[in-house]
Scaffold this motif. Structure first.
Motif, PDB file in Angstrom:
ATOM      1  N   ARG A 232     -50.844 -55.648  20.318  1.00  0.00           N
ATOM      2  CA  ARG A 232     -49.978 -55.447  19.160  1.00  0.00           C
ATOM      3  C   ARG A 232     -49.231 -54.140  19.333  1.00  0.00           C
ATOM      4  O   ARG A 232     -49.648 -53.270  20.097  1.00  0.00           O
ATOM      5  CB  ARG A 232     -50.789 -55.437  17.857  1.00  0.00           C
ATOM      6  N   GLU A 233     -48.129 -54.014  18.637  1.00  0.00           N
ATOM      7  CA  GLU A 233     -47.284 -52.841  18.791  1.00  0.00           C
ATOM      8  C   GLU A 233     -47.478 -51.806  17.703  1.00  0.00           C
ATOM      9  O   GLU A 233     -47.178 -50.632  17.900  1.00  0.00           O
ATOM     10  CB  GLU A 233     -45.811 -53.262  18.827  1.00  0.00           C
ATOM     11  N   GLN A 234     -47.972 -52.217  16.548  1.00  0.00           N
ATOM     12  CA  GLN A 234     -48.090 -51.283  15.430  1.00  0.00           C
ATOM     13  C   GLN A 234     -49.416 -50.539  15.456  1.00  0.00           C
ATOM     14  O   GLN A 234     -50.488 -51.126  15.445  1.00  0.00           O
ATOM     15  CB  GLN A 234     -47.936 -52.007  14.092  1.00  0.00           C
ATOM     16  N   LEU A 235     -49.324 -49.240  15.505  1.00  0.00           N
ATOM     17  CA  LEU A 235     -50.474 -48.357  15.558  1.00  0.00           C
ATOM     18  C   LEU A 235     -51.124 -48.260  14.180  1.00  0.00           C
ATOM     19  O   LEU A 235     -50.433 -48.239  13.161  1.00  0.00           O
ATOM     20  CB  LEU A 235     -50.000 -46.981  16.009  1.00  0.00           C
ATOM     21  N   ARG A 236     -52.446 -48.189  14.148  1.00  0.00           N
ATOM     22  CA  ARG A 236     -53.155 -47.993  12.882  1.00  0.00           C
ATOM     23  C   ARG A 236     -53.908 -46.667  12.948  1.00  0.00           C
ATOM     24  O   ARG A 236     -54.696 -46.437  13.858  1.00  0.00           O
ATOM     25  CB  ARG A 236     -54.138 -49.132  12.616  1.00  0.00           C
ATOM     26  N   ILE A 237     -53.651 -45.803  11.952  1.00  0.00           N
ATOM     27  CA  ILE A 237     -54.227 -44.463  11.922  1.00  0.00           C
ATOM     28  C   ILE A 237     -54.924 -44.246  10.584  1.00  0.00           C
ATOM     29  O   ILE A 237     -54.419 -44.646   9.531  1.00  0.00           O
ATOM     30  CB  ILE A 237     -53.122 -43.394  12.114  1.00  0.00           C
ATOM     31  N   VAL A 238     -56.080 -43.590  10.604  1.00  0.00           N
ATOM     32  CA  VAL A 238     -56.827 -43.278   9.383  1.00  0.00           C
ATOM     33  C   VAL A 238     -57.230 -41.812   9.433  1.00  0.00           C
ATOM     34  O   VAL A 238     -56.948 -41.101  10.387  1.00  0.00           O
ATOM     35  CB  VAL A 238     -58.086 -44.174   9.252  1.00  0.00           C
ATOM     36  N   GLY A 239     -57.917 -41.351   8.361  1.00  0.00           N
ATOM     37  CA  GLY A 239     -58.538 -40.042   8.425  1.00  0.00           C
ATOM     38  C   GLY A 239     -58.054 -39.022   7.423  1.00  0.00           C
ATOM     39  O   GLY A 239     -57.634 -39.352   6.304  1.00  0.00           O
TER      40      GLY A 239
ATOM     41  N   GLY B 181     -41.081 -44.349  14.536  1.00  0.00           N
ATOM     42  CA  GLY B 181     -40.425 -45.568  14.095  1.00  0.00           C
ATOM     43  C   GLY B 181     -38.912 -45.485  14.175  1.00  0.00           C
ATOM     44  O   GLY B 181     -38.232 -46.479  14.435  1.00  0.00           O
ATOM     45  N   ALA B 182     -38.369 -44.274  13.956  1.00  0.00           N
ATOM     46  CA  ALA B 182     -36.914 -44.103  13.939  1.00  0.00           C
ATOM     47  C   ALA B 182     -36.313 -43.944  15.322  1.00  0.00           C
ATOM     48  O   ALA B 182     -35.130 -44.263  15.523  1.00  0.00           O
ATOM     49  CB  ALA B 182     -36.563 -42.891  13.087  1.00  0.00           C
ATOM     50  N   THR B 183     -37.086 -43.456  16.269  1.00  0.00           N
ATOM     51  CA  THR B 183     -36.511 -43.109  17.573  1.00  0.00           C
ATOM     52  C   THR B 183     -37.021 -43.974  18.734  1.00  0.00           C
ATOM     53  O   THR B 183     -36.662 -43.725  19.887  1.00  0.00           O
ATOM     54  CB  THR B 183     -36.827 -41.631  17.908  1.00  0.00           C
ATOM     55  N   SER B 184     -37.854 -44.953  18.435  1.00  0.00           N
ATOM     56  CA  SER B 184     -38.357 -45.807  19.512  1.00  0.00           C
ATOM     57  C   SER B 184     -38.283 -47.265  19.088  1.00  0.00           C
ATOM     58  O   SER B 184     -37.897 -47.590  17.963  1.00  0.00           O
ATOM     59  CB  SER B 184     -39.810 -45.438  19.843  1.00  0.00           C
ATOM     60  N   ASP B 185     -38.659 -48.148  19.994  1.00  0.00           N
ATOM     61  CA  ASP B 185     -38.667 -49.578  19.692  1.00  0.00           C
ATOM     62  C   ASP B 185     -39.957 -50.013  18.998  1.00  0.00           C
ATOM     63  O   ASP B 185     -40.102 -51.178  18.640  1.00  0.00           O
ATOM     64  CB  ASP B 185     -38.506 -50.384  20.990  1.00  0.00           C
ATOM     65  N   PHE B 186     -40.894 -49.067  18.804  1.00  0.00           N
ATOM     66  CA  PHE B 186     -42.154 -49.410  18.150  1.00  0.00           C
ATOM     67  C   PHE B 186     -42.020 -49.325  16.632  1.00  0.00           C
ATOM     68  O   PHE B 186     -41.277 -48.473  16.119  1.00  0.00           O
ATOM     69  CB  PHE B 186     -43.259 -48.452  18.596  1.00  0.00           C
ATOM     70  N   PRO B 187     -42.714 -50.194  15.901  1.00  0.00           N
ATOM     71  CA  PRO B 187     -42.695 -50.097  14.441  1.00  0.00           C
ATOM     72  C   PRO B 187     -43.412 -48.829  13.981  1.00  0.00           C
ATOM     73  O   PRO B 187     -44.265 -48.295  14.690  1.00  0.00           O
ATOM     74  CB  PRO B 187     -43.442 -51.348  13.982  1.00  0.00           C
TER      75      PRO B 187
ATOM     76  N   THR C 252     -60.353 -52.357  13.477  1.00  0.00           N
ATOM     77  CA  THR C 252     -60.661 -50.930  13.501  1.00  0.00           C
ATOM     78  C   THR C 252     -59.423 -50.133  13.878  1.00  0.00           C
ATOM     79  O   THR C 252     -58.523 -50.633  14.559  1.00  0.00           O
ATOM     80  CB  THR C 252     -61.790 -50.623  14.499  1.00  0.00           C
ATOM     81  N   PRO C 253     -59.350 -48.849  13.458  1.00  0.00           N
ATOM     82  CA  PRO C 253     -58.163 -48.034  13.730  1.00  0.00           C
ATOM     83  C   PRO C 253     -58.068 -47.588  15.182  1.00  0.00           C
ATOM     84  O   PRO C 253     -59.064 -47.542  15.909  1.00  0.00           O
ATOM     85  CB  PRO C 253     -58.344 -46.838  12.796  1.00  0.00           C
ATOM     86  N   ASP C 254     -56.838 -47.238  15.572  1.00  0.00           N
ATOM     87  CA  ASP C 254     -56.586 -46.745  16.925  1.00  0.00           C
ATOM     88  C   ASP C 254     -56.774 -45.234  17.019  1.00  0.00           C
ATOM     89  O   ASP C 254     -57.127 -44.709  18.078  1.00  0.00           O
ATOM     90  CB  ASP C 254     -55.157 -47.085  17.347  1.00  0.00           C
TER      91      ASP C 254
END
Length: 316
Positions: A24-31, A47-53, A77-79
Motif C-alpha cells: 500500500r502507498e499510504q503511510l500510517r503513523i501513531v503516537g 502529500g503535496a510534493t510527491s506521488d504518495f498520498p 498496525t502502524p508503520d
C-alpha cells in the motif's frame, strides 16, 4: 477404497500477531501528541510534493502509540510511531516478541495445553499460566490457545501429532501418549468454524490458535504461523511432511454403489486429476497442498482400480 490428500488444511499452530503488510502507498503513523504537529507538517508536505498520498496520523500518546506499534506487522498496525520520550525496555521487549518470529516445540505446546504435566516426577494439574513459565525463552504472555472442540478431526490430529508424540518421550508420562486438554480457561474450544478462531486472534494478539493452513493463507494480513520444532508452516514443508503438525486429508468411497451411482467414478476421476490436485490444480488455489507427484500418481491408480481399503492400511 481410499483416496487421501495431504494438506495443511487440517492443523496449524499459529501466533496471533499479524502477518506481513499488503502493499500500500499510504503511510500510517501513531503516537505522541507533542510530536504530532511536526509529523503532520511533514506528512502534508509529502502529500503535496510527491506521488504518495498524505499519511494518516493519529495522536494516541507515546504509550498508546508504542502499544499499537508493537502489536506486530501487517495492515492493522502502524508503520511509524512518534514518541516524546525514549522507548522503554518493556516496550522494546514487547516489539521483539511480536515480530512474528515465534518458534515453539511440540513439547512446549503440550505443556501449555495439557490438563496435567510432570513436576518433580509427578503428574499434577497444569500450573502454567504464562508461556515464559514453561521456558524462559518464550514470551512473558498469558497462555491462551483457541482451538477446535473435542468433536473435531482437527482436534484429534492435534492430540495425536503434538501431544501423543511429546508425552511418549517426555519423562513423567510413563512412555504413554497423553491427550487430556486442560479445562481451566487457557485452552478455549472455539467451535468448528476456523474463521471464528481468526476473529478471536485478531481481538487478542497475545493468543495462539489451532486451525487449517488455508485459513492462514487467507488471513496472512492478520495472523502469522509459528514455527514448530524449527519449521515454518509453508507449503513445501507441509507437502513433504517436514512440518510436524500437518496431516493427510481423506475421503472414502463406497464400492458397493459403483453400479447404481454412475457419477461416483466420474467424481473420483475428477477429484484425483492433476486439474484438481496437481501443482497447478484448482484446489491448490483454495488452500490444498498437493502431495509429491509420485504419491499423487500412486493414489490415482488406487482410485482408478477401486483398491479396497484394509485394516492394515489404517495402521500404516
Amino acid at each position: 477404497m481410499k483416496a487421501f490428500l495431504k494438506s495443511g488444511l487440517a492443523v496449524a499452530v499459529l501466533a496471533a500477531s499479524v502477518g506481513a503488510a499488503e502493499a500500500r502507498e499510504q503511510l500510517r503513523i501513531v503516537g505522541s501528541s507533542t510530536v504530532y504537529p511536526f509529523s503532520s507538517y511533514v506528512a502534508e508536505e509529502l502529500g503535496a510534493t510527491s506521488d504518495f498520498p498524505t499519511p494518516v496520523i493519529e495522536s494516541t500518546g507515546s504509550g498508546g502509540g508504542m502499544k499499537l506499534f508493537c502489536e506486530g506487522v501487517g495492515d492493522s498496525t502502524p508503520d511509524i510511531t512518534n514518541a516524546s520520550r525514549r522507548m522503554k525496555t518493556s516496550e522494546f521487549e514487547r516489539c521483539e516478541e511480536s515480530d512474528g518470529d515465534i518458534n515453539l516445540t511440540r513439547e512446549q505446546i503440550t505443556l501449555a495445553v495439557a490438563a496435567q504435566v510432570p513436576v518433580d516426577g509427578k503428574l499434577v494439574d497444569n500450573p502454567y499460566t504464562k508461556w515464559s513459565e514453561i521456558d524462559s525463552s518464550l514470551p512473558d504472555r498469558k497462555i491462551t490457545v483457541y482451538g477446535p472442540p473435542s468433536t473435531s478431526g482437527t482436534r484429534d490430529a492435534f492430540e495425536e501429532l503434538v501431544m501423543e508424540v511429546s508425552t511418549e518421550e517426555m519423562e513423567g508420562y510413563g512412555g504413554e501418549g497423553y491427550t487430556n486438554i486442560r479445562q481451566d480457561g487457557h485452552y478455549i474450544a472455539a467451535g468448528e468454524n476456523d474463521n471464528l478462531i481468526i476473529q478471536k486472534l485478531v481481538e487478542n494478539t497475545d493468543a495462539f490458535g489451532i486451525f487449517g493452513y488455508s485459513f492462514l493463507e487467507e488471513n496472512a494480513d492478520k495472523v502469522v504461523g509459528a514455527s514448530i520444532d524449527g519449521v515454518l508452516p509453508e507449503a513445501d514443508a507441509i507437502s513433504s511432511g517436514e512440518y510436524p503438525v500437518s496431516r493427510s486429508l481423506f475421503y472414502y468411497v463406497k464400492n458397493q454403489h459403483k453400479d447404481d451411482v454412475p457419477a461416483q467414478q466420474a467424481y473420483n476421476d475428477l477429484f484425483m486429476s492433476e486439474k484438481m490436485i496437481g501443482e497447478l490444480g484448482y484446489l491448490k488455489g483454495i488452500g490444498l497442498i498437493p502431495l509429491p507427484k509420485d504419491e499423487r500418481e500412486a493414489l490415482r491408480e488406487q482410485v482408478k482400480n477401486r483398491t479396497k481399503l484394509t485394516l492394515a492400511d489404517l495402521k500404516k
